[in-house]
Design a protein around this motif. Structure first.
Motif, PDB file in Angstrom:
ATOM      1  N   ALA A 175       0.831  -1.210   0.000  1.00  0.00           N
ATOM      2  CA  ALA A 175       0.000   0.000   0.000  1.00  0.00           C
ATOM      3  C   ALA A 175       0.864   1.258   0.000  1.00  0.00           C
ATOM      4  N   GLY A 176       2.188   1.093  -0.103  1.00  0.00           N
ATOM      5  CA  GLY A 176       3.058   2.260  -0.285  1.00  0.00           C
ATOM      6  C   GLY A 176       3.900   2.643   0.904  1.00  0.00           C
ATOM      7  N   SER A 177       3.750   1.952   2.053  1.00  0.00           N
ATOM      8  CA  SER A 177       4.545   2.350   3.212  1.00  0.00           C
ATOM      9  C   SER A 177       6.027   2.039   2.978  1.00  0.00           C
ATOM     10  N   PRO A 178       6.888   3.036   3.124  1.00  0.00           N
ATOM     11  CA  PRO A 178       8.302   2.815   2.820  1.00  0.00           C
ATOM     12  C   PRO A 178       9.034   2.104   3.954  1.00  0.00           C
ATOM     13  N   SER A 179       8.441   2.033   5.128  1.00  0.00           N
ATOM     14  CA  SER A 179       9.161   1.466   6.263  1.00  0.00           C
ATOM     15  C   SER A 179       8.172   0.815   7.213  1.00  0.00           C
ATOM     16  N   VAL A 180       8.261  -0.501   7.318  1.00  0.00           N
ATOM     17  CA  VAL A 180       7.410  -1.234   8.262  1.00  0.00           C
ATOM     18  C   VAL A 180       8.326  -2.038   9.170  1.00  0.00           C
ATOM     19  N   ASP A 181       8.399  -1.661  10.445  1.00  0.00           N
ATOM     20  CA  ASP A 181       9.252  -2.366  11.392  1.00  0.00           C
ATOM     21  C   ASP A 181       8.416  -3.316  12.213  1.00  0.00           C
ATOM     22  N   LEU A 182       8.949  -4.507  12.449  1.00  0.00           N
ATOM     23  CA  LEU A 182       8.243  -5.494  13.266  1.00  0.00           C
ATOM     24  C   LEU A 182       8.951  -5.614  14.608  1.00  0.00           C
ATOM     25  N   VAL A 183       8.176  -5.543  15.678  1.00  0.00           N
ATOM     26  CA  VAL A 183       8.739  -5.740  17.013  1.00  0.00           C
ATOM     27  C   VAL A 183       7.944  -6.841  17.690  1.00  0.00           C
ATOM     28  N   PRO A 184       8.594  -7.953  18.027  1.00  0.00           N
ATOM     29  CA  PRO A 184       7.832  -9.065  18.573  1.00  0.00           C
ATOM     30  C   PRO A 184       7.331  -8.821  20.003  1.00  0.00           C
ATOM     31  N   ALA A 185       8.085  -8.037  20.805  1.00  0.00           N
ATOM     32  CA  ALA A 185       7.708  -7.933  22.218  1.00  0.00           C
ATOM     33  C   ALA A 185       7.554  -6.483  22.644  1.00  0.00           C
ATOM     34  N   LEU A 186       6.624  -6.282  23.557  1.00  0.00           N
ATOM     35  CA  LEU A 186       6.312  -4.960  24.084  1.00  0.00           C
ATOM     36  C   LEU A 186       7.559  -4.281  24.661  1.00  0.00           C
ATOM     37  N   ALA A 187       8.416  -5.090  25.314  1.00  0.00           N
ATOM     38  CA  ALA A 187       9.587  -4.524  25.991  1.00  0.00           C
ATOM     39  C   ALA A 187      10.496  -3.761  25.025  1.00  0.00           C
ATOM     40  N   LEU A 188      10.459  -4.123  23.739  1.00  0.00           N
ATOM     41  CA  LEU A 188      11.355  -3.471  22.770  1.00  0.00           C
ATOM     42  C   LEU A 188      10.685  -2.284  22.071  1.00  0.00           C
ATOM     43  N   ALA A 189       9.388  -2.069  22.374  1.00  0.00           N
ATOM     44  CA  ALA A 189       8.620  -1.093  21.597  1.00  0.00           C
ATOM     45  C   ALA A 189       9.202   0.309  21.670  1.00  0.00           C
ATOM     46  N   ALA A 190       9.581   0.762  22.889  1.00  0.00           N
ATOM     47  CA  ALA A 190      10.016   2.147  23.047  1.00  0.00           C
ATOM     48  C   ALA A 190      11.311   2.405  22.276  1.00  0.00           C
ATOM     49  N   ALA A 191      12.265   1.466  22.415  1.00  0.00           N
ATOM     50  CA  ALA A 191      13.554   1.651  21.741  1.00  0.00           C
ATOM     51  C   ALA A 191      13.364   1.659  20.227  1.00  0.00           C
ATOM     52  N   GLN A 192      12.530   0.733  19.720  1.00  0.00           N
ATOM     53  CA  GLN A 192      12.315   0.642  18.276  1.00  0.00           C
ATOM     54  C   GLN A 192      11.586   1.885  17.769  1.00  0.00           C
ATOM     55  N   ALA A 193      10.617   2.367  18.555  1.00  0.00           N
ATOM     56  CA  ALA A 193       9.870   3.559  18.132  1.00  0.00           C
ATOM     57  C   ALA A 193      10.793   4.763  18.087  1.00  0.00           C
ATOM     58  N   ALA A 194      11.712   4.852  19.064  1.00  0.00           N
ATOM     59  CA  ALA A 194      12.636   5.983  19.083  1.00  0.00           C
ATOM     60  C   ALA A 194      13.528   5.946  17.847  1.00  0.00           C
ATOM     61  N   ALA A 195      13.916   4.737  17.431  1.00  0.00           N
ATOM     62  CA  ALA A 195      14.807   4.620  16.280  1.00  0.00           C
ATOM     63  C   ALA A 195      14.053   4.840  14.965  1.00  0.00           C
ATOM     64  N   ALA A 196      12.858   4.271  14.853  1.00  0.00           N
ATOM     65  CA  ALA A 196      12.158   4.275  13.558  1.00  0.00           C
ATOM     66  C   ALA A 196      11.234   5.474  13.362  1.00  0.00           C
ATOM     67  N   GLN A 197      10.884   6.184  14.461  1.00  0.00           N
ATOM     68  CA  GLN A 197       9.987   7.353  14.378  1.00  0.00           C
ATOM     69  C   GLN A 197       8.739   7.063  13.543  1.00  0.00           C
ATOM     70  N   PRO A 198       7.959   6.022  13.918  1.00  0.00           N
ATOM     71  CA  PRO A 198       6.776   5.680  13.123  1.00  0.00           C
ATOM     72  C   PRO A 198       5.688   6.743  13.253  1.00  0.00           C
ATOM     73  N   GLN A 199       4.825   6.830  12.217  1.00  0.00           N
ATOM     74  CA  GLN A 199       3.690   7.751  12.299  1.00  0.00           C
ATOM     75  C   GLN A 199       2.453   7.047  12.818  1.00  0.00           C
ATOM     76  N   VAL A 200       2.497   5.709  12.820  1.00  0.00           N
ATOM     77  CA  VAL A 200       1.375   4.952  13.381  1.00  0.00           C
ATOM     78  C   VAL A 200       1.924   3.615  13.896  1.00  0.00           C
ATOM     79  N   VAL A 201       1.316   3.133  14.976  1.00  0.00           N
ATOM     80  CA  VAL A 201       1.742   1.859  15.565  1.00  0.00           C
ATOM     81  C   VAL A 201       0.550   0.913  15.531  1.00  0.00           C
ATOM     82  N   LEU A 202       0.767  -0.301  14.994  1.00  0.00           N
ATOM     83  CA  LEU A 202      -0.314  -1.289  14.944  1.00  0.00           C
ATOM     84  C   LEU A 202       0.000  -2.418  15.914  1.00  0.00           C
ATOM     85  N   CYS A 203      -0.999  -2.817  16.699  1.00  0.00           N
ATOM     86  CA  CYS A 203      -0.795  -3.876  17.688  1.00  0.00           C
ATOM     87  C   CYS A 203      -1.425  -5.176  17.191  1.00  0.00           C
ATOM     88  N   LEU A 204      -0.605  -6.205  17.181  1.00  0.00           N
ATOM     89  CA  LEU A 204      -1.084  -7.532  16.757  1.00  0.00           C
ATOM     90  C   LEU A 204      -1.198  -8.441  17.969  1.00  0.00           C
TER      91      LEU A 204
END
Ligand SMILES: [Fe+2]
Ligand SMILES: [Fe+2]
Length: 330
Positions: free
Chosen positions: A31-60
């Motif tokens: 659908a055109g998203s240039p960057s989709v990062d996958l994080v398996p565990a909640l504990a890593l969410a903050a660090a990954q978000a700080a690095a990737a600067q996402p505009q939206v976060v989807l919870c699976l």
């Protein structure tokens, strides 16, 4: 599905099993998203978000949006991107066109809110600067009035500034707050503004004044107050009270109203002490300059009679260091 629906949108996917997460990533990329990062565990969410600067976060899977939000923005500052449960956008397990559009809407809504916040900040900033301009104009006008008053006095032009500096120091010592101290500092230079209206023949007369001439000089208190009264400015209000009451005496024997004790506004009681002290330590056509110690003795002697004893205590507490600093602050 539109292949540029999510163009430029960086997305972080948290939780879920690997297969589901990978398939969602494929859909989002399609659908055109240039960057989709996958994080398996909640504990890593903050660090990954700080690095990737996402505009939206989807919870699976079990990833709970509220818990994720808490991780990304622990202080609740509203700084986290929108966090959505994937069920809010998924269409039968796949992103699909409708899911993509829902995601797009969420992002547009967030952009609008950010834009609205910026606009509100701009409007508030403009209102504040208009207020500051008005205050600056008022202050400038007051300084010019004080300057005009100085031309009409036999004092050195710095007299009004020194009086204001000493009065403000005593106000501070009495425990007055920043605003009250500032008001005294700005308003006190106008204490003799009314002298503008006293005829030269009296004001500039060398030697002693006749009693009736002194009566004319005394009118400067009320005349100055009249120039300053009737404004909604707090500063002009304080200046008016100082102009009117700086020749009142604590024992009620002063002028123009014969007020006594605390009926005399505090800023005027402060200026009364500072004014007399400054006149004593400087030379006048009719007197020599007194030493600082002699002048301080005269102020102490006036406690409870001419001056408010609490103000005299504050004056005393400043000591020679405080008086001299005020004398230099013109
Ligand atoms: Fe005066
Ligand atoms: Fe004065």
């Amino acid at each position: 599905m539109d292949d540029d629906l999510l163009a430029g949108t960086r997305i972080l996917v948290i939780g879920g099993d690997r297969e589901v997460a990978e398939s969602l990533r494929k859909d989002l990329s399609a659908a055109g998203s240039p960057s989709v990062d996958l994080v398996p565990a909640l504990a890593l969410a903050a660090a990954q978000a700080a690095a990737a600067q996402p505009q939206v976060v989807l919870c699976l899977g079990d990833a709970d949006p509220a818990a994720v939000r808490e991780r990304l923005d622990p202080l609740g500052l509203g700084s986290a991107p929108p966090v959505l449960a994937v069920d809010e956008v998924l269409d039968g397990g796949r992103l699909g066109a409708a899911g993509g559009r829902r995601l797009r809407l969420v992002l547009e809504h967030r952009d609008l809110r950010a834009r609205q916040g910026e606009l509100e900040a701009i409007v508030a900033g403009q209102a504040l600067s208009a207020f500051r301009d008005t205050e600056a104009i008022r202050l400038d006008a007051l300084h010019r009035l004080a300057l005009a008053a100085e031309y009409r006095d036999d004092n050195s032009p710095e007299h009004t500034q020194r009086v204001a500096a000493l009065a403000a120091r005593m106000a501070r010592h009495l425990g007055e707050g920043d605003r009250a101290v500032w008001l005294v500092r700005q308003a006190a230079p106008l204490h003799d503004l009314g002298k503008i209206a006293i005829p030269d023949s009296i004001l500039l007369k060398p030697g002693r004044l006749e009693p009736e001439e002194f009566e004319v000089v005394k009118t400067h208190a009320v005349l100055g107050a009249r120039v300053l009264e009737g404004s909604d400015s707090e500063l002009l209000g304080v200046a008016e009270r100082i102009a009117r009451s700086h020749h009142e005496r604590w024992d009620g024997g002063g002028y123009p109203e014969g007020l006594a004790g605390e009926a005399i506004p505090l800023p005027a009681r402060l200026v009364a002490v500072a004014d007399v002290f400054d006149v004593l330590v400087h030379e006048r056509p009719y007197k020599d300059a007194w030493t600082v110690e002699d002048a301080a003795g005269e102020i102490r002697a006036g406690a409870g009679a001419q001056f408010d004893p609490a103000v005299v205590d504050a004056f005393d507490a400043l000591g020679a260091g405080g008086w001299t600093a005020a004398l230099k602050s013109s």
